[in-house]
Design a protein around this motif. Structure first.
Motif, PDB file in Angstrom:
ATOM      1  N   SER A  33       0.808  -1.216   0.000  1.00 33.85           N
ATOM      2  CA  SER A  33       0.000   0.000   0.000  1.00 33.85           C
ATOM      3  C   SER A  33       0.842   1.267   0.000  1.00 33.85           C
ATOM      4  O   SER A  33       0.288   2.374  -0.017  1.00 33.85           O
ATOM      5  CB  SER A  33      -0.912   0.028   1.234  1.00 33.85           C
ATOM      6  N   GLY A  34       2.157   1.151   0.058  1.00 34.95           N
ATOM      7  CA  GLY A  34       3.022   2.326   0.081  1.00 34.95           C
ATOM      8  C   GLY A  34       4.318   2.087  -0.652  1.00 34.95           C
ATOM      9  O   GLY A  34       4.669   0.942  -0.983  1.00 34.95           O
ATOM     10  N   VAL A  35       5.038   3.164  -0.901  1.00 34.23           N
ATOM     11  CA  VAL A  35       6.308   3.132  -1.617  1.00 34.23           C
ATOM     12  C   VAL A  35       7.299   3.987  -0.848  1.00 34.23           C
ATOM     13  O   VAL A  35       6.943   5.049  -0.312  1.00 34.23           O
ATOM     14  CB  VAL A  35       6.144   3.670  -3.055  1.00 34.23           C
ATOM     15  N   ALA A  36       8.550   3.531  -0.777  1.00 33.56           N
ATOM     16  CA  ALA A  36       9.616   4.291  -0.129  1.00 33.56           C
ATOM     17  C   ALA A  36      10.864   4.218  -0.990  1.00 33.56           C
ATOM     18  O   ALA A  36      11.258   3.134  -1.425  1.00 33.56           O
ATOM     19  CB  ALA A  36       9.906   3.749   1.278  1.00 33.56           C
ATOM     20  N   VAL A  37      11.458   5.371  -1.267  1.00 33.85           N
ATOM     21  CA  VAL A  37      12.699   5.461  -2.043  1.00 33.85           C
ATOM     22  C   VAL A  37      13.686   6.297  -1.244  1.00 33.85           C
ATOM     23  O   VAL A  37      13.305   7.174  -0.456  1.00 33.85           O
ATOM     24  CB  VAL A  37      12.456   6.072  -3.431  1.00 33.85           C
ATOM     25  N   ARG A  38      14.974   6.039  -1.446  1.00 32.75           N
ATOM     26  CA  ARG A  38      16.009   6.713  -0.667  1.00 32.75           C
ATOM     27  C   ARG A  38      17.102   7.238  -1.589  1.00 32.75           C
ATOM     28  O   ARG A  38      17.402   6.640  -2.624  1.00 32.75           O
ATOM     29  CB  ARG A  38      16.615   5.746   0.351  1.00 32.75           C
ATOM     30  N   THR A  39      17.677   8.342  -1.191  1.00 32.30           N
ATOM     31  CA  THR A  39      18.804   8.917  -1.899  1.00 32.30           C
ATOM     32  C   THR A  39      19.752   9.562  -0.896  1.00 32.30           C
ATOM     33  O   THR A  39      19.349   9.896   0.229  1.00 32.30           O
ATOM     34  CB  THR A  39      18.332   9.962  -2.926  1.00 32.30           C
ATOM     35  N   GLY A  40      20.999   9.717  -1.280  1.00 34.20           N
ATOM     36  CA  GLY A  40      21.994  10.336  -0.412  1.00 34.20           C
ATOM     37  C   GLY A  40      22.045  11.848  -0.580  1.00 34.20           C
ATOM     38  O   GLY A  40      21.838  12.381  -1.677  1.00 34.20           O
ATOM     39  N   LEU A  41      22.303  12.531   0.522  1.00 31.69           N
ATOM     40  CA  LEU A  41      22.479  13.987   0.505  1.00 31.69           C
ATOM     41  C   LEU A  41      23.976  14.268   0.446  1.00 31.69           C
ATOM     42  O   LEU A  41      24.672  14.236   1.459  1.00 31.69           O
ATOM     43  CB  LEU A  41      21.840  14.620   1.741  1.00 31.69           C
ATOM     44  N   ARG A  63      11.982  11.563   5.506  1.00 35.39           N
ATOM     45  CA  ARG A  63      12.751  11.255   6.711  1.00 35.39           C
ATOM     46  C   ARG A  63      14.222  11.452   6.395  1.00 35.39           C
ATOM     47  O   ARG A  63      14.731  10.939   5.391  1.00 35.39           O
ATOM     48  CB  ARG A  63      12.511   9.816   7.178  1.00 35.39           C
ATOM     49  N   ILE A  64      14.916  12.193   7.260  1.00 30.63           N
ATOM     50  CA  ILE A  64      16.353  12.422   7.118  1.00 30.63           C
ATOM     51  C   ILE A  64      17.051  11.711   8.272  1.00 30.63           C
ATOM     52  O   ILE A  64      16.679  11.891   9.436  1.00 30.63           O
ATOM     53  CB  ILE A  64      16.678  13.931   7.141  1.00 30.63           C
ATOM     54  N   HIS A  65      18.042  10.890   7.965  1.00 26.20           N
ATOM     55  CA  HIS A  65      18.754  10.171   9.008  1.00 26.20           C
ATOM     56  C   HIS A  65      20.235  10.126   8.666  1.00 26.20           C
ATOM     57  O   HIS A  65      20.637  10.287   7.502  1.00 26.20           O
ATOM     58  CB  HIS A  65      18.199   8.755   9.188  1.00 26.20           C
ATOM     59  N   HIS A  66      21.042   9.891   9.700  1.00 28.81           N
ATOM     60  CA  HIS A  66      22.491   9.914   9.584  1.00 28.81           C
ATOM     61  C   HIS A  66      23.036   8.511   9.790  1.00 28.81           C
ATOM     62  O   HIS A  66      22.740   7.862  10.802  1.00 28.81           O
ATOM     63  CB  HIS A  66      23.081  10.872  10.632  1.00 28.81           C
ATOM     64  N   ASP A  67      23.828   8.017   8.828  1.00 30.52           N
ATOM     65  CA  ASP A  67      24.497   6.732   8.932  1.00 30.52           C
ATOM     66  C   ASP A  67      25.898   6.996   9.469  1.00 30.52           C
ATOM     67  O   ASP A  67      26.779   7.457   8.747  1.00 30.52           O
ATOM     68  CB  ASP A  67      24.558   6.052   7.574  1.00 30.52           C
ATOM     69  N   THR A  68      26.108   6.698  10.752  1.00 31.34           N
ATOM     70  CA  THR A  68      27.389   7.005  11.381  1.00 31.34           C
ATOM     71  C   THR A  68      28.505   6.103  10.867  1.00 31.34           C
ATOM     72  O   THR A  68      29.669   6.506  10.867  1.00 31.34           O
ATOM     73  CB  THR A  68      27.262   6.848  12.896  1.00 31.34           C
ATOM     74  N   ARG A 119      28.996   5.066   7.776  1.00 35.12           N
ATOM     75  CA  ARG A 119      29.476   5.610   6.514  1.00 35.12           C
ATOM     76  C   ARG A 119      29.740   7.112   6.569  1.00 35.12           C
ATOM     77  O   ARG A 119      30.368   7.653   5.660  1.00 35.12           O
ATOM     78  CB  ARG A 119      28.462   5.318   5.404  1.00 35.12           C
ATOM     79  N   GLY A 120      29.210   7.758   7.593  1.00 38.33           N
ATOM     80  CA  GLY A 120      29.373   9.203   7.689  1.00 38.33           C
ATOM     81  C   GLY A 120      28.578   9.957   6.643  1.00 38.33           C
ATOM     82  O   GLY A 120      29.027  10.997   6.138  1.00 38.33           O
ATOM     83  N   ARG A 121      27.392   9.468   6.287  1.00 34.45           N
ATOM     84  CA  ARG A 121      26.569  10.080   5.254  1.00 34.45           C
ATOM     85  C   ARG A 121      25.169  10.360   5.781  1.00 34.45           C
ATOM     86  O   ARG A 121      24.695   9.700   6.705  1.00 34.45           O
ATOM     87  CB  ARG A 121      26.477   9.170   4.029  1.00 34.45           C
ATOM     88  N   TRP A 122      24.529  11.355   5.157  1.00 34.00           N
ATOM     89  CA  TRP A 122      23.140  11.688   5.446  1.00 34.00           C
ATOM     90  C   TRP A 122      22.277  11.191   4.289  1.00 34.00           C
ATOM     91  O   TRP A 122      22.658  11.289   3.119  1.00 34.00           O
ATOM     92  CB  TRP A 122      22.962  13.193   5.612  1.00 34.00           C
TER      93      TRP A 122
END
Length: 541
Positions: free
Chosen positions: A17-25, A273-278, A280-283
């Motif tokens: 019922s939903g879709v989620a896609v992600r990209t790096g900042l 949603r914005i989150h930090h991957d510690t 890899r050091g990426r947002w």
């Protein structure tokens, strides 16, 4: 036959019922990272405070208390941020409530198994459906103590459930426990602290249809500009009008980018949603939205052209193609994957195996049939005892992840997935299909035979096949018997009754056998006394 449990009917799995896609900042400045860290920490503290209040309310929660909590958060953030925080709090509390109920069911299953085995005499043998008694008095005593422990835990869980008490750890209970075992977790104190703060940060906002670009709190324009509405105490950090902060990075969604762009351009709701991957050091920026519900295809329509039965295992998928009559066609296929290593590696292995499976099914235009598996109450050591290898096996089966991935990927291709009851598929598949499908050039495995059983159940055919009679009796005596006899056919599982009389088409079957017998007139190597001689032709001229 009376001990067999009832098999549930097959059904078509609904699409996600939903879709989620992600990209790096990428190309974020130090100021951007600092602002994101401050906003996430501030809103994370508000979320922790709101979650504590929600857990304290328990079953006394009401719409009035929800509104009061939201008003208390609005002054320290904004109305939209307060709504996002309270909604996330309710979802987290509801998830904890479901986990609590699953824990109760698990404890009840363990208590029942222990109580039953303790009631049996020492050394009593078990059956295929029920375990036996314990082997020694020492083991019986240890299990009796464990039964008391589980009963106490079950009583506490029931008391908490009735009172509405839940225990939630923002950031994860496992990560919180790693603080006391840093060496075993492979972390330093500084690494653990960074990860803990990143997990407890809150930077997510729900979409709003009709608003500009579908979200007023975290706004992403069609050209990729990302801006955040700062909370009231942090409004001094704004670099854009109306208390907004614009990041230097541009967001570009490679997967489903056109669909996302259409929604943003049409001002339809998109949650971010914005989150930090510690590590890899990426947002990262994750966009999600709801898709319109689609009509579920009936099972009869989905399997009209045939199916591909798939048996899920700990290290591979065993699949076999079946036509609409339930007959295996072609060669079986095996799609292997390796579930060792990191979570990202495991997820990639599953996606790669499912991609190959879907391409095969799409090439032939067939539906995929899988088992509706669930091992929530099957992993306890009370049920399986010393069978540690089997417990490890079923614990390692990625059932939920495989099915969720398969349904999502098949939905994108417009393919249907049929779920069948897993009862006796492996047992009956090996019993009725493993040996007949084994040839001199192909050794059929138990899992491949199970895939045939799964496909036949999805098609509505019985799994158990009837073995054809010997060649000398297929037509002369018992008449031909097929493996596709209908359920209502009389005597479909029995041997055909013998009908007395000759087996010729010119004599009725009820005629008594009166064939004359005589001694042989020839001896091997010796010409018979009576020879056939042609009679002279009549001369009529």
């Amino acid at each position: 036959m009376g001990d067999l449990r009832k098999v549930s009917p097959s059904f078509t799995l609904p699409r996600p019922s939903g879709v989620a896609v992600r990209t790096g900042l990428k190309q974020l400045t130090e100021r951007d990272c600092a602002v994101l860290g401050l906003v996430g920490a501030h809103l994370g503290s508000l979320a922790s405070r709101d979650l504590r209040r929600r857990c304290a309310e328990g079953l006394e929660h009401s719409a009035a208390s929800w509104a009061e909590r939201k008003r208390a958060l609005t002054g320290a953030s904004s109305s939209r941020w307060a709504g996002a925080v309270t909604k996330a709090t309710h979802e987290q509390w509801a998830l904890s409530r479901r986990c609590q109920w699953a824990r109760i069911e698990n404890l009840e299953a363990g208590v029942r198994t222990l109580a039953y085995r303790l009631s049996l005499p020492l050394g009593a043998k078990g059956t295929k459906r029920a375990p036996g008694g314990y082997l020694s008095r020492q083991e019986w005593h240890a299990k009796a103590r464990r039964l008391r422990v589980l009963e106490d835990r079950l009583a506490r869980e029931w008391a908490d459930h009735r009172a509405g008490r839940t225990r939630v750890v923002r950031g994860g209970r496992k990560l919180a426990g790693n603080r006391h075992h840093l060496a075993a977790a492979g972390l330093t104190a500084e690494q653990w602290r960074q990860r803990w703060e990143a997990e407890r940060a809150f930077l997510q906002a729900d979409g709003e249809s009709g608003k500009r670009f579908g979200n007023e709190t975290i706004r992403v324009t069609p050209d990729g500009e990302v801006s955040i509405k700062l909370p009231a105490p942090l409004s001094g950090l704004a670099n854009a009008p109306r208390g907004r902060y614009v990041l230097a990075s541009r967001a570009a969604f490679r997967h489903r980018g056109d669909e996302w762009s259409d929604r943003v351009s049409g001002n339809r709701a998109v949650a971010y949603r914005i989150h930090h991957d510690t590590a890899r050091g990426r947002w990262y920026l994750t966009a999600s939205w709801q898709v319109p519900p689609t009509r579920v295809v009936p099972v009869e329509t989905a399997v009209a052209r045939g199916v591909i039965g798939v048996d899920m295992n700990a290290d591979h998928l065993a699949a076999w193609r079946l036509d609409r009559h339930g007959n295996p066609t072609g060669e079986p296929r095996t799609f292997a994957y390796d579930l060792s290593g990191s979570a990202g590696h495991r997820d990639a292995q599953i996606r790669h195996a499912l991609t190959r499976l879907l391409r095969w099914a799409r090439r032939h235009g067939l539906t995929i049939a899988v088992e509706n598996l669930g091992f929530q109450a099957e992993k306890t050591r009370e049920k399986h005892g010393r069978r540690r290898s089997f417990r490890k096996l079923i614990s390692g089966l990625p059932v939920a992840r495989l099915r969720a991935r398969l349904v999502a990927m098949a939905g994108e291709l417009g393919m249907a997935i049929v779920a069948v009851d897993p009862a006796y598929t492996s047992k009956w598949g090996a019993q009725h299909w493993q040996e007949p499908l084994t040839t001199t050039t192909r050794r059929t495995t138990r899992h491949q035979a199970a895939s045939v059983a799964i496909g036949r159940r999805a098609l509505g055919h019985p799994i158990r096949r009837r073995t054809a009679p010997p060649p000398a009796h297929q037509s002369d005596e018992q008449r031909h018997r097929t493996v596709q006899a209908r359920a209502g056919t009389p005597g479909r599982e029995e041997t055909r009754p013998r009908v007395p009389g000759p087996r010729t088409r010119c004599v009725p079957p009820d005629t008594e056998r009166k064939r004359a017998t005589r001694a042989p007139t020839t001896v091997r190597g010796v010409r018979g006394e009576r020879e056939w001689v042609q009679e002279p032709l009549l001369n009529t001229g």
